[in-house]
Design a protein around this motif. Structure first.
Motif, PDB file in Angstrom:
ATOM      1  N   ARG A   1      43.654 -13.575  25.019  1.00 57.96           N
ATOM      2  CA  ARG A   1      44.096 -12.709  25.823  1.00 57.96           C
ATOM      3  C   ARG A   1      43.844 -12.861  27.348  1.00 57.96           C
ATOM      4  NH1 ARG A   1      39.229  -9.414  23.254  1.00 57.96           N
ATOM      5  NH2 ARG A   1      39.690 -10.153  21.060  1.00 57.96           N
ATOM      6  N   GLY A   2      44.408 -11.395  28.424  1.00 56.89           N
ATOM      7  CA  GLY A   2      44.057 -11.376  29.237  1.00 56.89           C
ATOM      8  C   GLY A   2      44.124 -10.129  29.961  1.00 56.89           C
ATOM      9  N   PHE A   3      43.420 -10.208  31.215  1.00 57.78           N
ATOM     10  CA  PHE A   3      42.928  -9.145  31.837  1.00 57.78           C
ATOM     11  C   PHE A   3      42.967  -9.416  33.304  1.00 57.78           C
ATOM     12  CE2 PHE A   3      40.056 -10.996  29.752  1.00 57.78           C
ATOM     13  CZ  PHE A   3      39.016 -11.825  30.856  1.00 57.78           C
ATOM     14  N   SER A   4      42.982  -8.438  34.408  1.00 59.23           N
ATOM     15  CA  SER A   4      42.892  -7.992  35.533  1.00 59.23           C
ATOM     16  C   SER A   4      41.311  -8.108  36.060  1.00 59.23           C
ATOM     17  CB  SER A   4      43.244  -7.175  36.603  1.00 59.23           C
ATOM     18  OG  SER A   4      42.745  -5.999  35.964  1.00 59.23           O
ATOM     19  N   ALA A   5      41.497  -8.966  36.856  1.00 59.20           N
ATOM     20  CA  ALA A   5      39.252  -8.714  37.471  1.00 59.20           C
ATOM     21  C   ALA A   5      39.335  -7.668  37.492  1.00 59.20           C
ATOM     22  CB  ALA A   5      39.742  -9.712  39.046  1.00 59.20           C
ATOM     23  N   GLU A   6      39.898  -6.826  38.573  1.00 54.17           N
ATOM     24  CA  GLU A   6      39.461  -5.013  38.117  1.00 54.17           C
ATOM     25  C   GLU A   6      38.923  -4.391  37.050  1.00 54.17           C
ATOM     26  OE1 GLU A   6      37.664  -1.737  39.114  1.00 54.17           O
ATOM     27  OE2 GLU A   6      38.391  -3.299  40.954  1.00 54.17           O
ATOM     28  N   ALA A   7      39.758  -4.638  36.204  1.00 54.40           N
ATOM     29  CA  ALA A   7      39.421  -4.326  34.580  1.00 54.40           C
ATOM     30  C   ALA A   7      38.155  -5.069  34.139  1.00 54.40           C
ATOM     31  CB  ALA A   7      40.465  -4.163  34.007  1.00 54.40           C
ATOM     32  N   TYR A   8      37.889  -6.334  33.946  1.00 55.65           N
ATOM     33  CA  TYR A   8      36.722  -7.060  33.638  1.00 55.65           C
ATOM     34  C   TYR A   8      35.396  -6.066  34.555  1.00 55.65           C
ATOM     35  CZ  TYR A   8      33.266 -10.706  32.410  1.00 55.65           C
ATOM     36  OH  TYR A   8      32.387 -10.975  32.733  1.00 55.65           O
ATOM     37  N   ARG A   9      35.473  -5.810  35.983  1.00 53.33           N
ATOM     38  CA  ARG A   9      34.561  -5.163  36.739  1.00 53.33           C
ATOM     39  C   ARG A   9      34.189  -3.966  35.625  1.00 53.33           C
ATOM     40  NH1 ARG A   9      37.385  -7.217  40.718  1.00 53.33           N
ATOM     41  NH2 ARG A   9      36.120  -8.850  42.108  1.00 53.33           N
ATOM     42  N   ARG A  10      34.870  -3.379  35.615  1.00 56.37           N
ATOM     43  CA  ARG A  10      35.303  -1.956  35.283  1.00 56.37           C
ATOM     44  C   ARG A  10      34.720  -2.378  33.547  1.00 56.37           C
ATOM     45  NH1 ARG A  10      40.477   2.076  34.925  1.00 56.37           N
ATOM     46  NH2 ARG A  10      39.240   2.738  34.738  1.00 56.37           N
ATOM     47  N   MET A  11      35.229  -2.504  32.754  1.00 57.37           N
ATOM     48  CA  MET A  11      34.095  -2.844  31.790  1.00 57.37           C
ATOM     49  C   MET A  11      32.734  -2.812  31.348  1.00 57.37           C
ATOM     50  SD  MET A  11      37.584  -4.582  29.025  1.00 57.37           S
ATOM     51  CE  MET A  11      38.351  -6.090  30.620  1.00 57.37           C
ATOM     52  N   ASP A  12      32.334  -3.944  32.201  1.00 56.43           N
ATOM     53  CA  ASP A  12      30.969  -3.931  32.682  1.00 56.43           C
ATOM     54  C   ASP A  12      30.301  -5.170  31.632  1.00 56.43           C
ATOM     55  OD1 ASP A  12      28.538  -4.320  33.461  1.00 56.43           O
ATOM     56  OD2 ASP A  12      28.168  -2.313  33.562  1.00 56.43           O
ATOM     57  N   LEU A  13      30.937  -5.600  30.712  1.00 55.43           N
ATOM     58  CA  LEU A  13      30.484  -6.584  29.272  1.00 55.43           C
ATOM     59  C   LEU A  13      29.244  -6.637  29.398  1.00 55.43           C
ATOM     60  CD1 LEU A  13      33.677  -8.168  28.790  1.00 55.43           C
ATOM     61  CD2 LEU A  13      33.130  -5.869  27.911  1.00 55.43           C
ATOM     62  N   ARG A  14      28.862  -6.286  27.894  1.00 56.53           N
ATOM     63  CA  ARG A  14      26.797  -6.854  28.344  1.00 56.53           C
ATOM     64  C   ARG A  14      26.575  -8.323  27.400  1.00 56.53           C
ATOM     65  NH1 ARG A  14      23.748  -3.740  31.302  1.00 56.53           N
ATOM     66  NH2 ARG A  14      25.276  -2.617  32.865  1.00 56.53           N
ATOM     67  N   THR A  15      27.363  -8.088  25.979  1.00 49.82           N
ATOM     68  CA  THR A  15      27.242  -8.940  24.986  1.00 49.82           C
ATOM     69  C   THR A  15      26.950 -10.377  25.531  1.00 49.82           C
ATOM     70  OG1 THR A  15      29.074  -8.521  24.159  1.00 49.82           O
ATOM     71  CG2 THR A  15      27.414  -7.100  23.004  1.00 49.82           C
ATOM     72  N   THR A  16      26.539 -10.606  24.382  1.00 50.68           N
ATOM     73  CA  THR A  16      26.717 -12.371  24.349  1.00 50.68           C
ATOM     74  C   THR A  16      27.046 -13.432  23.393  1.00 50.68           C
ATOM     75  OG1 THR A  16      24.324 -12.161  24.014  1.00 50.68           O
ATOM     76  CG2 THR A  16      24.254 -11.776  26.489  1.00 50.68           C
TER      77      THR A  16
ATOM     78  N   ALA B   1      37.508  -0.684  26.550  1.00 50.77           N
ATOM     79  CA  ALA B   1      39.102  -0.611  27.531  1.00 50.77           C
ATOM     80  C   ALA B   1      39.340   0.520  26.355  1.00 50.77           C
ATOM     81  CB  ALA B   1      39.907  -2.432  27.714  1.00 50.77           C
ATOM     82  N   SER B   2      39.130   0.557  25.430  1.00 50.68           N
ATOM     83  CA  SER B   2      39.885   2.115  25.578  1.00 50.68           C
ATOM     84  C   SER B   2      39.294   3.079  25.324  1.00 50.68           C
ATOM     85  CB  SER B   2      39.971   1.518  23.558  1.00 50.68           C
ATOM     86  OG  SER B   2      39.916   2.391  23.071  1.00 50.68           O
ATOM     87  N   LEU B   3      37.987   2.194  25.004  1.00 58.63           N
ATOM     88  CA  LEU B   3      36.748   3.914  25.954  1.00 58.63           C
ATOM     89  C   LEU B   3      36.870   4.049  27.494  1.00 58.63           C
ATOM     90  CD1 LEU B   3      33.396   2.991  24.083  1.00 58.63           C
ATOM     91  CD2 LEU B   3      35.803   5.153  23.521  1.00 58.63           C
TER      92      LEU B   3
END
Length: 399
Positions: free
Chosen positions: A167-182, A194-196
């Motif tokens: 899967r691919g994504f933009s750097a800005e989208a990654y920042r917005r998603m603020d993923l926390r799980t490890t 991304a959906s929310l």
């Protein structure tokens, strides 16, 4: 802030991030395939290998084949990806496994939608083709279809292959998603967030090939499938707690209102105080589920697992400890009053034998209200404890 943008002395458009844990057998061919795709498509790209503590010489293979090595000491699939993504220099990032199961010649399929404005581009293995032996039957016909269907229902996402690792994504989208799980939940959290957040998500077909390694994969279908399912359910308190709770509460209140005046006959079947007891149980469980829905969403927002919700935050600000104590106290008084009425009825019979169908119509709702009053007070205190952390949290508007 994670350094996802290109640095001053580079002009990298795409970073391919591969998590790596003892992938010596397939790592070199994966890197070569990706670099060839860059060259053939004119993509200014780099390959980042996020090594999670390999002991088979994968590190040397990565550098020898022209990849940039990023050691990640924190173990786990999500940690490895986070470490690699945070070291990415590209404007866009594609992640994919280093076991030769994905065709990195398909990288142009991912960057083209990203250039066109997509924020998350998911591969779909069922559209592109699953080669013989590439996916166990239980994953292909049970696990992936069921989990993808649940993802579409719970989070209103159109994704047909919820767990494709390419899967691919933009750097800005990654920042917005603020993923926390490890761990393995990292992939699910990405699609859910991304959906929310309402990101623009598209799918492209890709191929799944048989694993090129000569050892069992790191994935364990039943264990990891349960982890993804558990994560999706916990990430959706509306479906896990709220809707079932409202259904039970409504059913219990309706049945209780019908049975409080007296027995209810439907054809040859008569419902009496025994059914009233089950109706009270439904009300109690429904009430608890609704409270858990609110508390779990509150926790998820505070932990950065969900985006802030202005309507929910307003409701939570109104639900103060004092209001909870007042509401719980009122329920306790009502329950105590009905309990006293039941005792008074017993006293009227000289504390002797009673007619259960009469007395229990006071005792059951009385005990229900007493229990709900105590739970309201306890949950209000628990919510107050959750509010004790007054440190600023950018993931929540309620600081």
């Amino acid at each position: 802030m994670v350094p996802l943008n290109p640095s001053a002395d580079t002009d990298i458009e795409l970073t391919l991030v591969m998590p790596c844990l003892n992938e010596a057998q397939t790592l070199g061919s994966c890197i070569d395939e990706a670099l060839a795709a860059f060259a053939q498509s004119g993509i200014r790209g780099e390959v980042v290998i996020a090594d999670n503590g390999s002991t088979d010489g994968s590190q040397a293979i990565a550098t020898a084949h022209g990849a940039r090595l990023v050691p990640v000491t924190a173990r786990g699939y999500g940690n490895a990806l986070r470490g690699g993504i945070e070291a990415a220099r590209g404007r866009y990032i594609v992640m994919g496994d280093a076991d030769a199961s994905y065709d990195f010649a398909h990288l142009p399929r991912f960057i083209e939608p990203l250039r066109a404005g997509a924020e998350l581009v998911m591969g779909n293995r069922f559209l592109g083709g699953v080669q013989p032996g590439a996916m166990p039957w239980k994953n292909r016909y049970i696990g992936n279809p069921v989990l993808s269907l649940m993802g579409r229902v719970l989070f209103r996402t159109p994704i047909g292959d919820f767990h494709c690792g390419l899967r691919g994504f933009s750097a800005e989208a990654y920042r917005r998603m603020d993923l926390r799980t490890t761990g393995m939940e990292f992939a699910s959290e990405m699609v859910i967030k991304a959906s929310l957040l309402g990101l623009r998500v598209v799918e492209v077909p890709t191929v799944l090939r048989p694993d090129g390694r000569g050892r069992p994969p790191h994935l364990r279908p039943w264990r990891d499938g349960w982890r993804h399912l558990r994560f999706m359910l916990l990430f959706s308190p509306r479906w896990l707690f709220l809707y079932p709770g409202l259904a039970l509460l409504s059913l219990g209140l309706g049945a209780g209102a019908a049975l409080l005046p007296g027995p209810l006959s439907v054809g040859r079947v008569t419902f009496d105080v025994h059914t009233l007891l089950f109706a009270a149980t439904a009300v109690l469980v429904g009430f608890q589920a609704i409270a858990f829905a609110a508390l779990s969403k509150r926790f998820a927002i505070r932990a950065g697992l969900r985006a802030p919700d202005q309507h929910f935050d307003r409701w939570m600000r109104a639900a103060t400890l004092e209001l909870g104590l007042i509401a719980g106290g009122a329920l306790l008084l009502l329950g105590f009053g009905l309990s006293l009425a039941a005792v008074w009825s017993w006293q009227a019979h000289g504390f002797g034998n009673l007619v259960p169908s009469q007395t229990l119509r006071l005792a059951i709702p009385g005990s229900l209200l007493l229990t709900m009053g105590c739970e309201t007070i306890l949950m209000s205190f628990f919510l107050g404890v959750m509010r004790l952390d007054t440190r600023p949290n950018t993931a929540s508007s309620d600081s």
